[in-house]
Enzyme design. Sequence first.
Site, PDB file in Angstrom:
ATOM      1  N   SER A 196      39.551 -33.107  18.368  1.00  0.00           N
ATOM      2  CA  SER A 196      39.964 -33.192  19.772  1.00  0.00           C
ATOM      3  C   SER A 196      39.940 -34.643  20.245  1.00  0.00           C
ATOM      4  O   SER A 196      40.645 -35.473  19.682  1.00  0.00           O
ATOM      5  CB  SER A 196      39.061 -32.285  20.618  1.00  0.00           C
ATOM      6  OG  SER A 196      39.568 -32.135  21.922  1.00  0.00           O
ATOM      7  N   ASP A 350      46.030 -23.297  19.769  1.00  0.00           N
ATOM      8  CA  ASP A 350      45.455 -24.471  20.426  1.00  0.00           C
ATOM      9  C   ASP A 350      46.397 -24.964  21.514  1.00  0.00           C
ATOM     10  O   ASP A 350      47.596 -25.156  21.271  1.00  0.00           O
ATOM     11  CB  ASP A 350      45.211 -25.561  19.382  1.00  0.00           C
ATOM     12  CG  ASP A 350      44.631 -26.836  19.957  1.00  0.00           C
ATOM     13  OD1 ASP A 350      44.204 -26.836  21.132  1.00  0.00           O
ATOM     14  OD2 ASP A 350      44.599 -27.842  19.224  1.00  0.00           O
ATOM     15  N   HIS A 380      41.363 -24.105  20.097  1.00  0.00           N
ATOM     16  CA  HIS A 380      40.742 -25.399  20.372  1.00  0.00           C
ATOM     17  C   HIS A 380      39.216 -25.274  20.401  1.00  0.00           C
ATOM     18  O   HIS A 380      38.667 -24.418  21.083  1.00  0.00           O
ATOM     19  CB  HIS A 380      41.244 -25.961  21.704  1.00  0.00           C
ATOM     20  CG  HIS A 380      41.031 -27.436  21.807  1.00  0.00           C
ATOM     21  ND1 HIS A 380      41.870 -28.342  21.191  1.00  0.00           N
ATOM     22  CD2 HIS A 380      40.069 -28.173  22.421  1.00  0.00           C
ATOM     23  CE1 HIS A 380      41.443 -29.567  21.442  1.00  0.00           C
ATOM     24  NE2 HIS A 380      40.349 -29.491  22.179  1.00  0.00           N
TER      25      HIS A 380
END
Length: 410
Positions: A196, A350, A380
């Site tokens: 991320s 995601d 995610h």
Amino acid sequence: MELLLGLLLGVIGVIGILLLLLLSCAIYYDLSRSKIPSGFDCPLKLRVIHCNVIMVIIVARCLELMGVCSQFAFTRFLLSFRNPRMDPSLSAKDLHFDGVPVRVYQPKTPSAGPRKGFVFFHGGAGMIGSIESYQDVCSKIAKETDSVVVSVGYRLSPEHLPPAQYKDCLAATIHLIQNAASHGVDPSKIIIGGDSAGGNYACVVAQKLVERSDLPKLRAQVLIYPNTQAMDINLPCHQQSNSMPILFRENVVYFGLKYIGKDTSLAGQVLKGSHVPDSMRLKYGKWVSPDNLPERFKARGYKQVPLAPYEPEVYRQLSELLEPDISCLFAEDSVIQKLPETLLVSCEYDIIRDDGLLYKKRLEDHGVKVSWFHVENGFHGVISLFDSGVFTFPAAVELMDSIIDFVKNL
């Protein structure tokens, strides 16, 4: 004594009622707002996790409104209780690399020569997450790949606004490169990576290092569902996973604005794209275009939404969002073509899936060797759930295995 006991029972009762109300609100919000696709394999498990996240967010925002503490300080406090045990086959040292706190994980077994080094940048939107909360991830990589793993505790926003985060990551990486031998690392076999926001920092650090002729080149980068652009928030992934736990589309922009210390009332303009000047649309549009995505990623539904008319005042306030230090997709060709071999990990559900896919396309177009692993049932943040007991997700195990296989085969 009876009075004290009655008061205690009364307090416990009030707390119980408040917790019940909080849980009810979380369940209602999840069921009314979340949309988990029918193809996802662990919906109930994900809903339970999402309800817990919602409860934390509600309490955190209430505490911030009451002036007790910031919502991020409270979230970090709760995360501080997540500190997995150290694997007995590893040693760990808490050090400082050029002033940046790091934890160095090293296999205890003797090595025939210098090991690979892996510098890991944790996720958390640049505002939460820590060395401790990613200990299980870093320990797993160190053990399974027989590598020295350096977990970087970079400064967090909003107390330290960008570019503090990537600069800390860069400083720690350079320190390891320059002092590799003292940590039993081969300086020609150093990998950087993260998930991320940490994946974004890995992109930026790699870009900053391509012009450093005084340092050995990075061996590779591992990008785990990185965010790479803040220009278009209406890509296929944003439409398909708009309400997929645990990160909704509007939350992406909300946290992005909090990260750079800007007014979150501008979220609507960012979602529409009115913060993007016409000159940037012309220059960068070819890299952000959905045409660069394989057709399979539009199969769950996609309608092209053009960017809203440009609003100069919005850009003036948010211009840093489109700089390569944040939107790393927009680095110049001369930088992209010099980047090291890459593993790009994407997740089907995601909300920023396509950011990574677009970056993958740019790398491949410039001759960079890219290995790609797509997690069909991933979402995610899933990397943190590869070893969580009943809340372990098979997708997280697949993701970790892909990283381990890539690093072992370098």
